[in-house]
Design a protein around this motif. Structure first.
Motif, short mmCIF file in Angstrom:
data_model
loop_
_atom_site.label_atom_id
_atom_site.label_comp_id
_atom_site.label_asym_id
_atom_site.label_seq_id
_atom_site.Cartn_x
_atom_site.Cartn_y
_atom_site.Cartn_z
N SER A 209 0.75 -1.08 0.00
CA SER A 209 0.14 0.00 0.02
C SER A 209 0.94 1.35 -0.09
O SER A 209 2.25 1.03 0.02
CB SER A 209 -0.92 0.01 1.32
OG SER A 209 -0.16 0.10 2.41
N TRP A 210 0.34 2.49 -0.04
CA TRP A 210 1.02 3.69 0.07
C TRP A 210 0.11 4.60 0.78
O TRP A 210 -1.06 4.36 1.08
CB TRP A 210 1.29 4.36 -1.30
CG TRP A 210 0.37 4.79 -2.07
CD1 TRP A 210 -0.55 3.79 -2.94
CD2 TRP A 210 -0.32 5.74 -2.02
NE1 TRP A 210 -1.42 4.75 -3.43
CE2 TRP A 210 -1.53 5.95 -2.90
CE3 TRP A 210 -0.24 7.14 -1.15
CZ2 TRP A 210 -2.36 7.00 -3.26
CZ3 TRP A 210 -1.04 8.27 -1.47
CH2 TRP A 210 -2.22 8.13 -2.30
N ASP A 211 0.57 5.62 1.31
CA ASP A 211 0.04 6.69 2.51
C ASP A 211 0.65 7.79 2.36
O ASP A 211 2.02 7.93 2.06
CB ASP A 211 -0.17 6.03 3.82
CG ASP A 211 -1.39 6.67 4.35
OD1 ASP A 211 -1.83 7.42 3.90
OD2 ASP A 211 -1.50 6.13 5.62
N LEU A 212 0.32 8.86 2.79
CA LEU A 212 0.95 10.03 3.23
C LEU A 212 0.95 10.28 4.84
O LEU A 212 -0.04 9.81 5.28
CB LEU A 212 0.15 11.46 2.62
CG LEU A 212 -0.04 11.41 1.16
CD1 LEU A 212 -0.82 12.63 0.77
CD2 LEU A 212 1.51 11.93 0.72
N SER A 213 2.12 10.54 5.45
CA SER A 213 2.00 10.48 6.64
C SER A 213 2.96 11.85 7.03
O SER A 213 3.85 12.37 6.25
CB SER A 213 2.86 9.48 7.30
OG SER A 213 4.45 9.29 7.20
N THR A 214 2.78 12.42 8.34
CA THR A 214 3.47 13.50 8.78
C THR A 214 4.23 13.15 10.22
O THR A 214 3.62 12.68 11.03
CB THR A 214 2.47 14.67 8.95
OG1 THR A 214 2.02 15.10 7.61
CG2 THR A 214 3.45 15.76 9.45
N GLY A 215 5.52 13.12 10.27
CA GLY A 215 6.20 13.04 11.45
C GLY A 215 6.72 11.78 11.88
O GLY A 215 7.32 11.64 12.83
N VAL A 216 6.36 10.76 11.29
CA VAL A 216 6.49 9.38 11.94
C VAL A 216 7.67 8.63 10.67
O VAL A 216 8.15 7.78 11.23
CB VAL A 216 5.23 8.52 12.11
CG1 VAL A 216 4.64 9.06 13.27
CG2 VAL A 216 4.46 8.38 10.84
N ASP A 217 7.56 9.02 9.69
CA ASP A 217 8.38 8.30 8.61
C ASP A 217 9.57 9.22 7.97
O ASP A 217 10.02 9.03 6.95
CB ASP A 217 7.49 7.58 7.56
CG ASP A 217 6.59 6.69 7.96
OD1 ASP A 217 6.70 5.79 8.53
OD2 ASP A 217 5.11 7.12 8.19
N GLY A 218 9.92 9.88 8.77
CA GLY A 218 11.08 11.00 8.30
C GLY A 218 10.57 12.36 8.61
O GLY A 218 9.31 12.57 8.79
N PRO A 219 11.44 13.54 8.17
CA PRO A 219 10.92 14.75 8.30
C PRO A 219 9.81 15.40 7.40
O PRO A 219 9.78 14.82 6.33
CB PRO A 219 12.15 15.57 8.04
CG PRO A 219 13.09 14.52 7.03
CD PRO A 219 12.84 13.22 7.68
N GLY A 220 8.87 15.98 7.93
CA GLY A 220 7.91 16.66 6.95
C GLY A 220 6.74 15.69 6.63
O GLY A 220 6.81 14.62 7.29
N THR A 221 6.03 15.79 5.87
CA THR A 221 5.18 15.10 5.13
C THR A 221 5.67 14.27 4.12
O THR A 221 6.00 15.01 3.48
CB THR A 221 3.79 16.05 4.53
OG1 THR A 221 3.06 16.58 5.45
CG2 THR A 221 2.98 15.15 3.74
N ARG A 222 5.39 13.15 4.08
CA ARG A 222 6.09 12.36 3.22
C ARG A 222 4.96 11.05 2.33
O ARG A 222 3.94 10.77 3.16
CB ARG A 222 6.84 11.21 4.02
CG ARG A 222 7.86 12.19 4.75
CD ARG A 222 9.10 11.35 5.64
NE ARG A 222 9.87 11.05 4.59
CZ ARG A 222 10.82 11.82 4.22
NH1 ARG A 222 11.19 13.01 4.51
NH2 ARG A 222 11.74 11.29 3.10
#
Length: 261
Positions: free
Chosen positions: A26-39
């Protein structure tokens, strides 16, 4: 095969960019948990570890994903590059364990970095670090490295695997000067022994390339997935660490001069 690569050929017989495919969960957009910024985070299928506290047991096997061309994933990520750049974010290849599919992972990192101009991160246990080529790591700006325990027997109990490959990969990253964020999951009655935390902290501090340490409190958010898959979640009765326990663990890392979150 889990991943394939083939050169596309025009009717005139001219080879063009190769097509690389792999098993994407799958894919997702995340903020703060998978590296800096929104990813933009691509979760690849398959993992050689069997962590007792895994919150994504539905990514254990390659068959848990669907065969997907790297080009398709890059096109999807491209839709969000304006937003990602504005947040100081990037793209992360995660899993499962992305180094179970090193060719596919390398292709994604390369294209995220060079075609989309994104900061890149690799989220890995390090157990398969030997599969990461120098070229793959050159296209990786940040490695999110899980060091689950310093006690070898406990590591084997937690994951079903040996700790040594992860430590070797960590030292290789240090030799390369590659930025690393270490992740350590604090599990009451398992990983919370003072000597275990001290061991992880001392090793991490010795590397010289670790920008921060994420001390992650154990949680049971993935328990429903275990039940749905008919798996026995043996930590069902294990409590989450208290705020004081988590703060104490972070203090051990901080005492070694490490930034903690």
């Amino acid at each position: 095969m889990a991943e394939t690569a083939a050169l596309a050929v025009t009717p005139a017989g001219v080879a063009t960019r190769r097509t690389v495919t792999g098993m994407l969960h799958s894919w997702d957009l995340s903020t703060g948990v998978d590296g800096p910024g929104t990813r933009f985070v691509a979760f690849l299928a398959g993992c050689p570890l069997r962590c007792l506290y895994c919150h994504n047991p539905d990514t254990r096997y390659l068959r848990d994903g669907g065969r997907t061309p790297a080009e398709e994933i890059v096109r999807e990520a491209a839709k969000y590059t304006g937003f990602i750049h504005a947040s100081g974010g990037g793209a992360t290849v995660s899993g499962g364990e992305p180094l179970l599919q090193p060719l596919f992972t390398a292709e994604l990192l390369h294209r995220f970095k060079h075609e989309l101009g994104l900061h890149t991160a690799l989220d890995t246990s390090g157990f398969l670090g030997g599969r990461a080529t120098d070229a793959l790591l050159a296209d990786t700006d940040l490695v999110l490295l899980d060091i689950k325990s310093w006690d070898r027997a406990l590591y084997r109990h937690l994951t079903g695997r040996e700790l040594a490959p992860t430590l070797a990969f960590a030292r290789r990253l240090a030799d390369l000067g590659k930025e690393v964020w270490v992740r350590f999951v604090l599990v009451p009655h398992l990983t919370d022994a003072a000597e275990n935390i001290e061991g992880v902290a001392a090793f991490t501090a010795s590397l010289g390339n670790v920008a921060r340490v994420d001390v992650l409190p154990f949680h049971k958010l993935g328990a429903a997935k275990w039940r749905a898959l008919g798996l026995d979640f043996t930590l069902a009765d294990t409590p989450a660490p208290t705020a004081d326990q988590t703060a104490a663990a972070r203090a051990v890392f901080a005492a070694h001069g490490l930034q903690t979150v």
